[in-house]
Design a protein around this motif. Sequence first.
Motif, mmCIF file in Angstrom:
data_model
loop_
_atom_site.group_PDB
_atom_site.id
_atom_site.type_symbol
_atom_site.label_atom_id
_atom_site.label_comp_id
_atom_site.label_asym_id
_atom_site.label_seq_id
_atom_site.Cartn_x
_atom_site.Cartn_y
_atom_site.Cartn_z
ATOM 1 N N ILE A 172 0.892 -1.265 -0.157
ATOM 2 C CA ILE A 172 0.111 -0.053 -0.049
ATOM 3 C C ILE A 172 0.628 1.251 -0.037
ATOM 4 O O ILE A 172 0.555 2.323 -0.527
ATOM 5 N N ALA A 184 -2.366 -1.199 -5.027
ATOM 6 C CA ALA A 184 -3.181 -1.129 -3.718
ATOM 7 C C ALA A 184 -4.342 -1.896 -3.817
ATOM 8 O O ALA A 184 -4.730 -2.801 -2.690
ATOM 9 N N ALA A 246 -6.362 0.161 2.303
ATOM 10 C CA ALA A 246 -5.879 -0.193 0.964
ATOM 11 C C ALA A 246 -7.030 0.170 -0.015
ATOM 12 O O ALA A 246 -6.993 0.312 -1.014
ATOM 13 N N SER A 249 -6.984 3.862 -0.149
ATOM 14 C CA SER A 249 -5.816 4.421 -0.934
ATOM 15 C C SER A 249 -5.981 4.340 -2.330
ATOM 16 O O SER A 249 -5.651 5.041 -3.070
ATOM 17 N N ALA A 250 -6.450 2.835 -2.789
ATOM 18 C CA ALA A 250 -6.819 2.732 -4.554
ATOM 19 C C ALA A 250 -7.755 3.871 -4.706
ATOM 20 O O ALA A 250 -7.507 4.304 -6.049
#
Length: 357
Positions: A172, A184, A246, A249-250
Amino acid sequence: MEIIGLIAVQAGLAAALAWWLAHDLLGNPNPVFAPTAAVGTIAAAIGQRTRRTLELLLGVGLGIAIGDGLVLLIGTGAWQTGIIVTLAIAVALGLVGRGGTVVSQVGGTAVLIATLSSSQRNLELPRVVDAVTGSVVGLVVVALLLPLNPMRVLHRAAAPVFDALAAYLRDIETAMRTSDPDRATRALNGLRAMGPDLERLREALSGAEEVVTVAPARWHWRRHVERYDRGVNYLVRVIDDSRALARRSATMIQYQEKLPHHLPDAVAALAEAIRQLHRETRADKPHDRTRRHALRAADAAGRATATGLQNFGVTTATQVRVTASDLLRATGCSADEANRQVRQTARHAEQATSPEG
Protein backbone atom coordinates in the motif's frame (compact mmCIF):
# COMPACT_ATOMS: atom_id res chain seq x y z
CA MET A 1 8.17 -30.69 11.37
CA GLU A 2 9.16 -30.73 15.04
CA ILE A 3 5.53 -30.36 16.13
CA ILE A 4 4.37 -33.03 13.66
CA GLY A 5 7.01 -35.42 14.95
CA LEU A 6 6.00 -34.82 18.56
CA ILE A 7 2.32 -35.48 17.78
CA ALA A 8 3.30 -38.72 16.02
CA VAL A 9 5.32 -39.82 19.05
CA GLN A 10 2.42 -38.87 21.33
CA ALA A 11 0.08 -41.06 19.27
CA GLY A 12 2.45 -44.04 19.31
CA LEU A 13 3.09 -43.79 23.04
CA ALA A 14 -0.63 -43.39 23.81
CA ALA A 15 -1.54 -46.41 21.67
CA ALA A 16 1.07 -48.60 23.36
CA LEU A 17 0.10 -47.52 26.87
CA ALA A 18 -3.63 -47.93 26.17
CA TRP A 19 -3.14 -51.47 24.81
CA TRP A 20 -0.95 -52.45 27.78
CA LEU A 21 -3.43 -51.10 30.34
CA ALA A 22 -6.46 -52.68 28.69
CA HIS A 23 -4.80 -56.03 27.97
CA ASP A 24 -2.39 -56.64 30.83
CA LEU A 25 -4.00 -54.75 33.71
CA LEU A 26 -7.70 -54.85 32.88
CA GLY A 27 -7.70 -58.30 31.30
CA ASN A 28 -9.30 -57.52 27.93
CA PRO A 29 -7.97 -60.24 25.57
CA ASN A 30 -8.66 -58.13 22.46
CA PRO A 31 -8.39 -54.43 23.44
CA VAL A 32 -8.70 -52.99 19.94
CA PHE A 33 -10.74 -49.98 20.90
CA ALA A 34 -8.47 -48.74 23.71
CA PRO A 35 -5.51 -47.79 21.45
CA THR A 36 -8.00 -46.60 18.81
CA ALA A 37 -9.56 -44.20 21.30
CA ALA A 38 -6.13 -43.06 22.47
CA VAL A 39 -4.99 -42.29 18.93
CA GLY A 40 -8.31 -40.59 18.19
CA THR A 41 -7.75 -38.27 21.13
CA ILE A 42 -4.18 -37.43 20.06
CA ALA A 43 -5.12 -37.00 16.40
CA ALA A 44 -7.86 -34.49 17.18
CA ALA A 45 -6.98 -30.94 16.25
CA ILE A 46 -4.79 -29.25 18.84
CA GLY A 47 -7.13 -27.40 21.15
CA GLN A 48 -10.00 -29.85 20.65
CA ARG A 49 -8.64 -32.91 22.42
CA THR A 50 -10.58 -32.50 25.64
CA ARG A 51 -13.79 -31.92 23.73
CA ARG A 52 -13.00 -34.84 21.42
CA THR A 53 -12.59 -37.14 24.43
CA LEU A 54 -15.93 -36.10 25.92
CA GLU A 55 -17.61 -36.53 22.53
CA LEU A 56 -16.08 -39.98 22.12
CA LEU A 57 -17.34 -41.14 25.51
CA LEU A 58 -20.78 -39.64 24.89
CA GLY A 59 -20.96 -41.36 21.49
CA VAL A 60 -20.05 -44.76 22.91
CA GLY A 61 -22.59 -44.41 25.70
CA LEU A 62 -25.37 -43.38 23.33
CA GLY A 63 -24.49 -46.15 20.89
CA ILE A 64 -24.68 -48.77 23.63
CA ALA A 65 -27.99 -47.46 24.98
CA ILE A 66 -29.63 -47.22 21.56
CA GLY A 67 -28.15 -50.48 20.24
CA ASP A 68 -29.07 -52.53 23.32
CA GLY A 69 -32.57 -51.13 23.43
CA LEU A 70 -33.29 -51.87 19.79
CA VAL A 71 -31.74 -55.35 19.91
CA LEU A 72 -34.13 -56.22 22.74
CA LEU A 73 -37.06 -54.90 20.67
CA ILE A 74 -36.34 -56.24 17.18
CA GLY A 75 -33.51 -58.76 17.60
CA THR A 76 -30.46 -59.15 15.33
CA GLY A 77 -29.93 -59.77 11.64
CA ALA A 78 -29.27 -57.94 8.39
CA TRP A 79 -32.37 -55.75 8.27
CA GLN A 80 -32.28 -55.24 12.04
CA THR A 81 -28.71 -53.97 11.79
CA GLY A 82 -29.76 -51.49 9.12
CA ILE A 83 -32.64 -50.19 11.24
CA ILE A 84 -30.52 -50.00 14.41
CA VAL A 85 -27.76 -48.01 12.71
CA THR A 86 -30.26 -45.74 10.93
CA LEU A 87 -32.08 -44.89 14.14
CA ALA A 88 -28.85 -44.51 16.11
CA ILE A 89 -27.39 -42.05 13.60
CA ALA A 90 -30.69 -40.16 13.40
CA VAL A 91 -30.85 -39.79 17.18
CA ALA A 92 -27.20 -38.70 17.35
CA LEU A 93 -27.66 -36.09 14.60
CA GLY A 94 -30.80 -34.87 16.31
CA LEU A 95 -28.92 -34.37 19.55
CA VAL A 96 -25.70 -32.77 18.28
CA GLY A 97 -27.00 -31.19 15.07
CA ARG A 98 -24.03 -32.16 12.90
CA GLY A 99 -21.63 -34.96 12.08
CA GLY A 100 -18.47 -35.59 14.05
CA THR A 101 -17.05 -37.76 16.78
CA VAL A 102 -20.34 -38.28 18.63
CA VAL A 103 -22.17 -39.42 15.51
CA SER A 104 -19.38 -41.71 14.29
CA GLN A 105 -19.02 -43.35 17.71
CA VAL A 106 -22.78 -43.82 18.07
CA GLY A 107 -22.89 -45.48 14.65
CA GLY A 108 -19.82 -47.63 15.22
CA THR A 109 -20.95 -48.82 18.63
CA ALA A 110 -24.46 -49.55 17.36
CA VAL A 111 -22.98 -51.68 14.58
CA LEU A 112 -20.95 -53.71 17.08
CA ILE A 113 -23.94 -54.26 19.34
CA ALA A 114 -26.23 -55.23 16.43
CA THR A 115 -23.80 -57.60 14.72
CA LEU A 116 -21.96 -59.23 17.62
CA SER A 117 -24.48 -59.38 20.46
CA SER A 118 -25.88 -62.70 19.20
CA SER A 119 -22.48 -64.41 19.34
CA GLN A 120 -20.73 -62.50 22.13
CA ARG A 121 -22.19 -61.51 25.45
CA ASN A 122 -21.43 -58.48 27.58
CA LEU A 123 -19.94 -56.35 24.80
CA GLU A 124 -21.03 -53.14 26.46
CA LEU A 125 -18.70 -53.03 29.46
CA PRO A 126 -15.45 -53.79 27.55
CA ARG A 127 -16.39 -51.19 24.96
CA VAL A 128 -16.94 -48.53 27.62
CA VAL A 129 -13.81 -49.51 29.54
CA ASP A 130 -11.73 -49.38 26.37
CA ALA A 131 -13.15 -45.98 25.47
CA VAL A 132 -12.41 -44.55 28.90
CA THR A 133 -8.97 -46.17 29.07
CA GLY A 134 -7.87 -44.98 25.64
CA SER A 135 -9.23 -41.46 26.09
CA VAL A 136 -7.70 -41.00 29.53
CA VAL A 137 -4.34 -42.34 28.34
CA GLY A 138 -4.42 -39.93 25.39
CA LEU A 139 -5.05 -36.99 27.70
CA VAL A 140 -2.36 -38.12 30.14
CA VAL A 141 0.20 -38.31 27.33
CA VAL A 142 -0.57 -34.81 26.02
CA ALA A 143 -0.93 -33.29 29.50
CA LEU A 144 1.79 -34.99 31.54
CA LEU A 145 4.19 -37.15 29.56
CA LEU A 146 4.80 -35.30 26.29
CA PRO A 147 3.04 -31.91 26.32
CA LEU A 148 3.57 -29.57 23.38
CA ASN A 149 5.40 -26.29 23.85
CA PRO A 150 2.50 -23.82 23.46
CA MET A 151 4.71 -20.92 22.45
CA ARG A 152 6.28 -22.85 19.58
CA VAL A 153 2.81 -23.71 18.31
CA LEU A 154 1.79 -20.05 18.51
CA HIS A 155 4.97 -18.64 16.97
CA ARG A 156 4.75 -21.09 14.08
CA ALA A 157 1.15 -20.12 13.32
CA ALA A 158 1.56 -16.38 13.91
CA ALA A 159 4.60 -15.80 11.69
CA PRO A 160 2.74 -16.05 8.33
CA VAL A 161 0.05 -13.65 9.57
CA PHE A 162 2.49 -10.99 10.76
CA ASP A 163 4.69 -11.34 7.68
CA ALA A 164 1.80 -11.13 5.23
CA LEU A 165 0.17 -8.16 6.96
CA ALA A 166 3.43 -6.18 7.05
CA ALA A 167 4.11 -7.02 3.39
CA TYR A 168 0.66 -5.88 2.24
CA LEU A 169 1.03 -2.62 4.16
CA ARG A 170 4.36 -2.09 2.37
CA ASP A 171 2.53 -2.70 -0.91
CA ILE A 172 0.00 0.00 0.00
CA GLU A 173 2.86 2.35 0.83
CA THR A 174 4.52 1.64 -2.54
CA ALA A 175 1.20 2.08 -4.35
CA MET A 176 0.90 5.56 -2.83
CA ARG A 177 4.45 6.56 -3.66
CA THR A 178 4.15 5.36 -7.27
CA SER A 179 0.48 6.35 -7.81
CA ASP A 180 -0.35 2.74 -8.67
CA PRO A 181 -3.99 1.93 -7.80
CA ASP A 182 -3.64 -1.64 -9.12
CA ARG A 183 -0.97 -2.40 -6.54
CA ALA A 184 -3.23 -1.13 -3.76
CA THR A 185 -6.04 -3.31 -5.13
CA ARG A 186 -3.75 -6.36 -5.18
CA ALA A 187 -2.84 -5.63 -1.55
CA LEU A 188 -6.56 -5.47 -0.74
CA ASN A 189 -7.14 -8.84 -2.41
CA GLY A 190 -4.22 -10.33 -0.51
CA LEU A 191 -5.55 -9.02 2.80
CA ARG A 192 -8.95 -10.50 2.01
CA ALA A 193 -7.32 -13.88 1.34
CA MET A 194 -5.69 -14.09 4.79
CA GLY A 195 -8.62 -16.07 6.22
CA PRO A 196 -6.90 -19.50 6.22
CA ASP A 197 -3.80 -18.16 7.97
CA LEU A 198 -5.97 -16.46 10.57
CA GLU A 199 -7.95 -19.64 11.13
CA ARG A 200 -4.74 -21.60 11.69
CA LEU A 201 -3.63 -18.96 14.18
CA ARG A 202 -6.94 -19.21 16.05
CA GLU A 203 -6.62 -23.01 16.16
CA ALA A 204 -3.07 -22.71 17.46
CA LEU A 205 -4.24 -20.29 20.13
CA SER A 206 -6.98 -22.70 21.15
CA GLY A 207 -4.39 -25.47 21.35
CA ALA A 208 -2.02 -23.34 23.42
CA GLU A 209 -4.83 -22.47 25.82
CA GLU A 210 -5.66 -26.17 26.16
CA VAL A 211 -2.03 -27.09 26.87
CA VAL A 212 -1.51 -24.42 29.55
CA THR A 213 -4.78 -25.49 31.16
CA VAL A 214 -4.21 -29.27 31.37
CA ALA A 215 -0.40 -29.64 31.39
CA PRO A 216 1.23 -28.68 34.73
CA ALA A 217 4.64 -28.48 33.04
CA ARG A 218 3.30 -25.70 30.83
CA TRP A 219 1.38 -23.67 33.43
CA HIS A 220 4.17 -21.08 33.56
CA TRP A 221 3.24 -20.10 29.99
CA ARG A 222 -0.30 -19.03 30.93
CA ARG A 223 0.46 -15.32 31.13
CA HIS A 224 2.22 -15.42 27.77
CA VAL A 225 -0.69 -17.21 26.11
CA GLU A 226 -3.16 -14.72 27.59
CA ARG A 227 -1.02 -11.91 26.21
CA TYR A 228 -1.01 -13.58 22.80
CA ASP A 229 -4.78 -14.02 22.95
CA ARG A 230 -5.32 -10.31 23.54
CA GLY A 231 -2.91 -9.38 20.78
CA VAL A 232 -4.48 -11.77 18.25
CA ASN A 233 -7.95 -10.32 18.83
CA TYR A 234 -6.73 -6.86 17.94
CA LEU A 235 -4.50 -8.15 15.17
CA VAL A 236 -7.66 -9.34 13.42
CA ARG A 237 -9.04 -5.81 13.75
CA VAL A 238 -5.81 -4.38 12.31
CA ILE A 239 -6.21 -6.66 9.28
CA ASP A 240 -9.75 -5.35 8.79
CA ASP A 241 -8.40 -1.81 9.19
CA SER A 242 -5.72 -2.49 6.59
CA ARG A 243 -8.31 -3.74 4.11
CA ALA A 244 -10.19 -0.47 4.49
CA LEU A 245 -6.91 1.42 4.16
CA ALA A 246 -6.04 -0.39 0.91
CA ARG A 247 -9.50 0.27 -0.53
CA ARG A 248 -9.44 3.98 0.34
CA SER A 249 -5.88 4.35 -0.94
CA ALA A 250 -6.77 2.78 -4.30
CA THR A 251 -9.74 5.14 -4.67
CA MET A 252 -7.67 8.18 -3.68
CA ILE A 253 -5.05 7.30 -6.30
CA GLN A 254 -7.67 6.60 -8.98
CA TYR A 255 -9.22 10.03 -8.40
CA GLN A 256 -5.75 11.57 -8.63
CA GLU A 257 -6.19 13.40 -5.36
CA LYS A 258 -3.39 15.25 -3.67
CA LEU A 259 -1.11 12.72 -1.99
CA PRO A 260 1.54 14.21 0.31
CA HIS A 261 4.52 12.03 1.22
CA HIS A 262 3.29 11.97 4.81
CA LEU A 263 0.59 9.41 3.94
CA PRO A 264 2.91 6.68 2.61
CA ASP A 265 5.23 7.51 5.51
CA ALA A 266 2.32 6.77 7.85
CA VAL A 267 1.63 3.42 6.20
CA ALA A 268 5.33 2.52 6.36
CA ALA A 269 5.22 3.23 10.11
CA LEU A 270 2.23 0.90 10.46
CA ALA A 271 4.11 -1.86 8.64
CA GLU A 272 7.12 -1.40 10.91
CA ALA A 273 4.82 -1.46 13.96
CA ILE A 274 3.49 -4.86 12.83
CA ARG A 275 7.01 -6.24 12.44
CA GLN A 276 8.03 -4.85 15.80
CA LEU A 277 4.92 -6.28 17.46
CA HIS A 278 5.89 -9.70 16.10
CA ARG A 279 9.46 -9.41 17.42
CA GLU A 280 8.38 -8.22 20.86
CA THR A 281 5.69 -10.88 21.16
CA ARG A 282 8.13 -13.67 20.27
CA ALA A 283 10.70 -12.36 22.75
CA ASP A 284 8.05 -11.56 25.40
CA LYS A 285 9.38 -8.02 25.68
CA PRO A 286 7.53 -4.76 26.44
CA HIS A 287 5.85 -3.19 23.43
CA ASP A 288 7.50 0.22 23.68
CA ARG A 289 8.86 0.22 20.12
CA THR A 290 5.59 -0.98 18.63
CA ARG A 291 3.81 1.90 20.34
CA ARG A 292 6.37 4.40 19.08
CA HIS A 293 5.88 3.23 15.48
CA ALA A 294 2.08 3.31 15.83
CA LEU A 295 2.23 6.86 17.16
CA ARG A 296 4.66 7.79 14.38
CA ALA A 297 1.95 6.69 11.94
CA ALA A 298 -0.56 8.91 13.74
CA ASP A 299 1.92 11.80 13.59
CA ALA A 300 2.38 11.37 9.83
CA ALA A 301 -1.38 11.17 9.32
CA GLY A 302 -1.78 14.43 11.20
CA ARG A 303 0.89 16.12 9.07
CA ALA A 304 -0.80 14.85 5.90
CA THR A 305 -4.13 16.29 7.07
CA ALA A 306 -2.49 19.68 7.66
CA THR A 307 -1.48 19.88 4.00
CA GLY A 308 -5.13 20.06 2.92
CA LEU A 309 -6.27 16.62 1.82
CA GLN A 310 -9.26 16.01 -0.42
CA ASN A 311 -12.21 13.67 0.24
CA PHE A 312 -10.61 10.23 -0.02
CA GLY A 313 -7.32 11.51 1.33
CA VAL A 314 -9.08 12.60 4.52
CA THR A 315 -10.69 9.17 4.94
CA THR A 316 -7.33 7.49 4.28
CA ALA A 317 -5.61 9.57 6.96
CA THR A 318 -8.46 8.80 9.35
CA GLN A 319 -8.09 5.09 8.62
CA VAL A 320 -4.40 5.30 9.45
CA ARG A 321 -5.34 6.74 12.83
CA VAL A 322 -7.89 3.97 13.44
CA THR A 323 -5.28 1.33 12.58
CA ALA A 324 -2.71 2.96 14.86
CA SER A 325 -5.23 2.94 17.72
CA ASP A 326 -5.97 -0.77 17.27
CA LEU A 327 -2.25 -1.49 17.21
CA LEU A 328 -1.86 0.30 20.54
CA ARG A 329 -4.71 -1.78 21.92
CA ALA A 330 -2.92 -4.92 20.72
CA THR A 331 -0.01 -3.93 22.96
CA GLY A 332 -2.26 -3.73 26.03
CA CYS A 333 -3.49 -0.13 25.98
CA SER A 334 -7.12 0.43 26.91
CA ALA A 335 -9.44 1.73 24.21
CA ASP A 336 -9.67 5.18 25.83
CA GLU A 337 -5.92 5.47 26.29
CA ALA A 338 -5.14 4.31 22.75
CA ASN A 339 -7.62 6.74 21.21
CA ARG A 340 -6.36 9.58 23.41
CA GLN A 341 -2.72 9.03 22.45
CA VAL A 342 -3.48 8.78 18.73
CA ARG A 343 -5.78 11.80 18.76
CA GLN A 344 -3.29 13.90 20.74
CA THR A 345 -0.34 12.90 18.55
CA ALA A 346 -2.18 13.59 15.30
CA ARG A 347 -3.50 16.94 16.55
CA HIS A 348 -0.08 18.14 17.64
CA ALA A 349 1.44 17.10 14.30
CA GLU A 350 -1.34 18.84 12.39
CA GLN A 351 -0.89 22.06 14.36
CA ALA A 352 2.88 21.97 13.92
CA THR A 353 2.60 21.45 10.15
CA SER A 354 -0.24 23.83 9.26
CA PRO A 355 0.77 27.25 7.89
CA GLU A 356 -0.98 28.91 10.84
CA GLY A 357 0.98 26.73 13.27
